[in-house]
Design an enzyme around this catalytic site. Structure first.
Site, mmCIF file in Angstrom:
data_model
loop_
_atom_site.group_PDB
_atom_site.id
_atom_site.type_symbol
_atom_site.label_atom_id
_atom_site.label_comp_id
_atom_site.label_asym_id
_atom_site.label_seq_id
_atom_site.Cartn_x
_atom_site.Cartn_y
_atom_site.Cartn_z
ATOM 1 C CD GLU A 182 -18.763 -8.231 17.399
ATOM 2 O OE1 GLU A 182 -19.908 -7.693 18.120
ATOM 3 O OE2 GLU A 182 -18.973 -8.702 16.287
ATOM 4 C CD GLU A 196 -10.753 -14.794 9.858
ATOM 5 O OE1 GLU A 196 -11.323 -14.045 10.901
ATOM 6 O OE2 GLU A 196 -11.613 -14.709 9.030
ATOM 7 C CB CYS A 232 -8.622 -11.801 7.983
ATOM 8 S SG CYS A 232 -9.269 -11.223 9.547
HETATM 9 ZN ZN LIG Z 1 -11.382 -10.261 9.195
#
Ligand SMILES: [Zn+2]
Length: 131
Positions: free
Chosen positions: A44, A55, A92
């Site tokens: 983050e 991912e 993702c």
């Molecule tokens: Zn994601």
């Protein structure tokens, strides 16, 4: 590599998570068709948009090492130290569709410690693709 072991690697990868803002620790373990495994965790950022999911970290590691063919990914998440069920975000899913066929296996570790198995086409039907 069986699916249970892949899920265990995803759970272990949550330990590396940098998630001071959400408190959600996410890990991923990506299996190539050649049998290699690349793990990732969410990273983050205080300005949020540079945040990258576990991912995509796993895909970035693998693709940057020359991998292009993938068989499965396992994803695990922990919130307050306990397993939580998180399915991949839309970004993702789109990254997966860039490199994977519709039958790519997505294993989501659930809050009760087992896993739910999807194929990519279920998670991202009618994905964007340039022909
Ligand atoms: Zn994601």
């Amino acid at each position: 590599m069986n699916v249970k072991d892949l899920c265990e690697l995803a759970i272990t990868a949550t330990d590396k998570s940098y998630s001071p803002y959400s408190g959600c620790k996410v890990g991923a373990a990506l299996l190539t068709k050649g049998g290699k495994i690349y793990t990732g965790c969410n990273i983050e950022n205080s300005s949020f948009s540079p945040t990258i999911c576990a991912e995509r970290v796993a895909f970035a590691k693998a693709v940057s090492e020359g991998e292009r063919e993938f068989k499965a990914i396992a994803i695990a998440a922990k919130k307050d130290g306990k397993l939580a069920t998180f399915t991949p975000c839309g970004v993702c899913r789109q990254v997966m569709s860039e490199f994977c066929d519709d039958d790519f296996t997505v294993l989501v570790v659930t809050s009760d410690g087992i896993y739910k198995e999807y194929v990519l086409a279920e998670l991202l039907p009618a994905s964007f693709k340039l022909d």
